[in-house]
Design an enzyme around this catalytic site. Structure first.
Site, PDB file in Angstrom:
ATOM      1  CG  ASN A  97      -2.174  -1.092   0.807  1.00 29.14           C
ATOM      2  OD1 ASN A  97      -2.140  -1.994   0.442  1.00 29.14           O
ATOM      3  ND2 ASN A  97      -2.200  -1.502   2.517  1.00 29.14           N
ATOM      4  CG  ASP A 116      -2.142   3.149   2.986  1.00 24.67           C
ATOM      5  OD1 ASP A 116      -3.662   2.058   2.235  1.00 24.67           O
ATOM      6  OD2 ASP A 116      -1.948   2.923   4.156  1.00 24.67           O
ATOM      7  CG  HIS A 151       4.267  -1.824  -4.756  1.00 24.50           C
ATOM      8  ND1 HIS A 151       3.022  -2.176  -4.887  1.00 24.50           N
ATOM      9  CD2 HIS A 151       5.715  -2.975  -5.108  1.00 24.50           C
ATOM     10  CE1 HIS A 151       3.273  -4.252  -4.933  1.00 24.50           C
ATOM     11  NE2 HIS A 151       4.071  -3.866  -5.455  1.00 24.50           N
ATOM     12  CB  THR A 174      -2.383  -8.589  -1.046  1.00 26.79           C
ATOM     13  OG1 THR A 174      -1.286  -8.988  -1.976  1.00 26.79           O
ATOM     14  CG2 THR A 174      -1.842 -10.132  -0.224  1.00 26.79           C
TER      15      THR A 174
HETATM   16  C1  BV8 Z   1       9.203  -5.093 -11.266  1.00 21.13           C
HETATM   17  C2  BV8 Z   1       1.343   1.772  -6.929  1.00 21.13           C
HETATM   18  C3  BV8 Z   1      10.812  -5.629 -13.019  1.00 21.13           C
HETATM   19  C4  BV8 Z   1       1.083   1.896  -7.447  1.00 21.13           C
HETATM   20  C5  BV8 Z   1       1.280  -0.855  -7.437  1.00 21.13           C
HETATM   21  C6  BV8 Z   1       6.097 -11.269 -12.380  1.00 21.13           C
HETATM   22  C7  BV8 Z   1       8.133 -11.050 -11.693  1.00 21.13           C
HETATM   23  C8  BV8 Z   1       8.049  -9.601 -12.120  1.00 21.13           C
HETATM   24  C9  BV8 Z   1       7.094  -8.585 -12.219  1.00 21.13           C
HETATM   25  C10 BV8 Z   1       5.997  -9.049 -13.215  1.00 21.13           C
HETATM   26  C11 BV8 Z   1       5.859 -11.013 -12.809  1.00 21.13           C
HETATM   27  N1  BV8 Z   1       4.585 -10.967 -14.021  1.00 21.13           N
HETATM   28  C12 BV8 Z   1       4.339  -9.879 -14.262  1.00 21.13           C
HETATM   29  C13 BV8 Z   1       4.743  -8.427 -13.713  1.00 21.13           C
HETATM   30  C14 BV8 Z   1       4.684  -7.102 -14.049  1.00 21.13           C
HETATM   31  C15 BV8 Z   1       4.142  -6.624 -12.944  1.00 21.13           C
HETATM   32  C16 BV8 Z   1       2.870  -7.368 -11.851  1.00 21.13           C
HETATM   33  O1  BV8 Z   1       2.884  -7.971 -12.020  1.00 21.13           O
HETATM   34  N2  BV8 Z   1       1.824  -7.293 -13.563  1.00 21.13           N
HETATM   35  C17 BV8 Z   1       0.537  -7.916 -13.060  1.00 21.13           C
HETATM   36  C18 BV8 Z   1      -1.025  -7.446 -12.884  1.00 21.13           C
HETATM   37  C19 BV8 Z   1       0.761  -8.994 -13.256  1.00 21.13           C
HETATM   38  N3  BV8 Z   1       4.978  -6.030 -11.853  1.00 21.13           N
HETATM   39  C20 BV8 Z   1       6.125  -5.709 -12.130  1.00 21.13           C
HETATM   40  O2  BV8 Z   1       5.763  -4.277 -12.864  1.00 21.13           O
HETATM   41  C21 BV8 Z   1       5.920  -4.610 -10.960  1.00 21.13           C
HETATM   42  N4  BV8 Z   1       7.837  -4.552 -11.076  1.00 21.13           N
HETATM   43  O3  BV8 Z   1       8.330  -6.811 -11.037  1.00 21.13           O
HETATM   44  O4  BV8 Z   1       9.509  -4.562 -12.379  1.00 21.13           O
HETATM   45  C22 BV8 Z   1      10.078  -6.069 -13.868  1.00 21.13           C
HETATM   46  C23 BV8 Z   1       9.493  -5.488 -15.223  1.00 21.13           C
HETATM   47  C24 BV8 Z   1       8.707  -4.894 -15.132  1.00 21.13           C
HETATM   48  C25 BV8 Z   1       8.381  -6.805 -16.111  1.00 21.13           C
HETATM   49  C26 BV8 Z   1       8.769  -7.556 -15.396  1.00 21.13           C
HETATM   50  C27 BV8 Z   1      10.059  -7.271 -14.604  1.00 21.13           C
HETATM   51  C28 BV8 Z   1       5.766  -3.839 -10.133  1.00 21.13           C
HETATM   52  C29 BV8 Z   1       4.534  -4.030  -9.495  1.00 21.13           C
HETATM   53  C30 BV8 Z   1       4.299  -2.368  -8.402  1.00 21.13           C
HETATM   54  C31 BV8 Z   1       2.678  -1.462  -9.596  1.00 21.13           C
HETATM   55  N5  BV8 Z   1       2.645  -0.694  -8.232  1.00 21.13           N
HETATM   56  N6  BV8 Z   1       1.066   0.128  -7.027  1.00 21.13           N
HETATM   57  C32 BV8 Z   1       0.310   2.982  -7.335  1.00 21.13           C
HETATM   58  O5  BV8 Z   1      -0.183   1.855  -5.588  1.00 21.13           O
HETATM   59  O6  BV8 Z   1      -0.627   3.645  -8.343  1.00 21.13           O
HETATM   60  S1  BV8 Z   1       0.639  -2.009  -6.950  1.00 21.13           S
HETATM   61  C33 BV8 Z   1      -0.493  -2.154  -6.979  1.00 21.13           C
HETATM   62  O7  BV8 Z   1      -1.054  -3.842  -6.759  1.00 21.13           O
HETATM   63  C34 BV8 Z   1      -1.189  -1.740  -5.671  1.00 21.13           C
HETATM   64  O8  BV8 Z   1       0.362  -1.838  -4.681  1.00 21.13           O
HETATM   65  C35 BV8 Z   1      -1.651  -3.037  -4.209  1.00 21.13           C
HETATM   66  O9  BV8 Z   1      -0.870  -3.279  -3.215  1.00 21.13           O
HETATM   67  C36 BV8 Z   1      -0.936  -4.050  -5.666  1.00 21.13           C
HETATM   68  C37 BV8 Z   1      -1.551  -5.579  -5.295  1.00 21.13           C
HETATM   69  O10 BV8 Z   1      -2.988  -5.252  -5.391  1.00 21.13           O
HETATM   70  P1  BV8 Z   1      -3.889  -5.776  -3.949  1.00 21.13           P
HETATM   71  O11 BV8 Z   1      -2.715  -4.786  -2.957  1.00 21.13           O
HETATM   72  O12 BV8 Z   1      -3.619  -6.910  -3.777  1.00 21.13           O
HETATM   73  O13 BV8 Z   1      -5.253  -5.081  -3.740  1.00 21.13           O
HETATM   74  P2  BV8 Z   1      -6.500  -5.994  -5.007  1.00 21.13           P
HETATM   75  O14 BV8 Z   1      -7.644  -4.659  -5.218  1.00 21.13           O
HETATM   76  O15 BV8 Z   1      -5.490  -6.437  -6.123  1.00 21.13           O
HETATM   77  O16 BV8 Z   1      -6.650  -6.965  -4.123  1.00 21.13           O
HETATM   78  C38 BV8 Z   1      -7.474  -6.788  -2.507  1.00 21.13           C
HETATM   79  C39 BV8 Z   1      -7.561  -7.720  -2.040  1.00 21.13           C
HETATM   80  O17 BV8 Z   1      -8.211  -7.501  -0.522  1.00 21.13           O
HETATM   81  C40 BV8 Z   1      -8.514  -8.620  -2.617  1.00 21.13           C
HETATM   82  O18 BV8 Z   1      -8.343  -9.874  -2.272  1.00 21.13           O
HETATM   83  C41 BV8 Z   1      -9.474  -8.493  -1.890  1.00 21.13           C
HETATM   84  O19 BV8 Z   1     -10.708  -9.712  -1.110  1.00 21.13           O
HETATM   85  C42 BV8 Z   1      -9.359  -8.575  -0.347  1.00 21.13           C
HETATM   86  N7  BV8 Z   1     -10.020  -7.283   0.377  1.00 21.13           N
HETATM   87  C43 BV8 Z   1     -10.751  -6.708   0.192  1.00 21.13           C
HETATM   88  N8  BV8 Z   1     -11.373  -6.362   1.509  1.00 21.13           N
HETATM   89  C44 BV8 Z   1     -10.827  -6.919   2.395  1.00 21.13           C
HETATM   90  C45 BV8 Z   1      -9.771  -7.060   2.129  1.00 21.13           C
HETATM   91  N9  BV8 Z   1      -9.312  -8.819   2.298  1.00 21.13           N
HETATM   92  C46 BV8 Z   1      -9.360  -8.226   3.862  1.00 21.13           C
HETATM   93  N10 BV8 Z   1     -10.247  -7.716   4.612  1.00 21.13           N
HETATM   94  C47 BV8 Z   1     -10.909  -6.490   3.727  1.00 21.13           C
HETATM   95  N11 BV8 Z   1     -11.626  -5.792   4.618  1.00 21.13           N
END
Ligand code: BV8
Length: 246
Positions: free
Chosen positions: A102, A104, A119, A187
């Site tokens: 996060n 925030d 992040h 997450t």
């Molecule tokens: C990188 C900041 C090198 C910005 C964010 C494999 C290895 C490495 C990279 C990759 C890979 N595969 C793909 C990639 C590329 C990419 C990636 O992961 N893409 C995804 C979409 C597949 N990763 C990257 O680019 C990373 N960089 O590895 O560099 C590289 C570069 C290029 C290519 C290869 C390698 C950088 C990733 C960082 C991105 N920046 N945030 C901003 O915030 O604006 S990510 C963003 O998503 C937030 O930080 C957030 O925290 C994060 C993850 O999401 P979640 O936190 O999980 O949130 P989400 O809404 O998805 O889920 C919420 C969960 O909570 C749900 O499960 C829900 O059920 C639950 N929930 C809801 N309410 C509650 C609850 N649980 C409990 N109680 C509740 N009340």
């Protein structure tokens, strides 16, 4: 909620616990989760389209407005009981590491220290050219210019396609390899490399607890799962593990 005796023993007796939080832990503070955040103006974009350098250079004003909107939401939010339990847990567990995806800052506002901002942090702004931090107030509308070199300023967050800051990555890997219990809270386990940390911890012998509203891609590998809102589950878990708490 039923909590297994094994899990309670593990929490009470572990000297090294690593926690990874995602946007779900801030949901009960009124901050939309990352994948729910796209309402209204943002409904036509996916996070991966807005939180990227390409999006920022293609349409700086749109991306800057999205961050300004999120900053405004965050400034009105308060830490919730889940953040507060983790802050208290830090003083109970000798080797406690808190990793958050996060941006925030709510963990710090709840009293957690040494938080690893995996992040970055949306409330900080930096020069897009030299990376130097600036306290230029994040104004509405257009991204401001760096006072040093006039390049566009940007939020101090890690965008998709950008690498995790070295220190954060080193600390996260070390804390995941060296813990007895790894806890993922709120997450979706979709974003890498954060989503790989639980498996890394287990590969080095840690047990893995997932706390989430729903199942995620990490659920099948979890040793323990507590399903429900983190703001309710964590206080119950704290009370069961440390009945003398408060
Ligand atoms: C990188 C900041 C090198 C910005 C964010 C494999 C290895 C490495 C990279 C990759 C890979 N595969 C793909 C990639 C590329 C990419 C990636 O992961 N893409 C995804 C979409 C597949 N990763 C990257 O680019 C990373 N960089 O590895 O560099 C590289 C570069 C290029 C290519 C290869 C390698 C950088 C990733 C960082 C991105 N920046 N945030 C901003 O915030 O604006 S990510 C963003 O998503 C937030 O930080 C957030 O925290 C994060 C993850 O999401 P979640 O936190 O999980 O949130 P989400 O809404 O998805 O889920 C919420 C969960 O909570 C749900 O499960 C829900 O059920 C639950 N929930 C809801 N309410 C509650 C609850 N649980 C409990 N109680 C509740 N009340």
């Amino acid at each position: 909620m039923t909590i297994s005796g094994d899990l309670l023993d593990l929490i009470r007796n572990s000297q090294r616990i690593t926690v990874l939080t995602g946007s779900g832990i801030s949901a009960e503070s009124g901050i939309p989760t990352f994948r729910d955040a796209l309402t209204g103006l943002w409904a036509n974009y996916s996070p991966e389209e807005l939180a990227t350098p390409e999006a920022y250079y293609k349409n700086p004003s749109l991306v800057w407005k999205w961050y300004a909107w999120r900053r405004q939401l965050i400034s009105q939010a308060q830490p919730n009981p889940a953040h507060q339990v983790l802050a208290r847990m830090q003083s109970r567990v000798a080797g406690f590491t808190l990793l958050t995806q996060n941006v925030d800052g709510l963990h710090q506002r709840a009293g957690s220290t040494s938080v690893v901002e995996y992040h970055g942090n949306i409330m900080r702004t930096r020069c897009s050219r030299h990376g130097c931090m600036t306290d230029v107030p994040p104004i509405e509308g257009e991204p401001p210019a760096c006072p040093e070199c006039s390049a566009m300023l940007r939020p101090d967050v890690v965008w998709f396609g950008e690498s995790i800051p070295n220190h954060a990555q080193f600390t996260a890997v070390t804390a995941s390899e060296d813990c007895q219990l790894f806890i993922a809270i709120g997450t979706s386990g979709i974003v890498y490399p954060a989503a790989s940390l639980a498996q890394l911890a287990q590969s080095k012998g840690a047990r893995f607890l997932e706390i989430n509203l729903d199942r995620t891609p990490l659920s099948s590998m979890a040793d323990f799962r507590l399903q429900g809102p983190a703001g309710e589950i964590l206080p119950e878990l704290e009370q069961a593990a440390w009945p003398d708490v408060r």
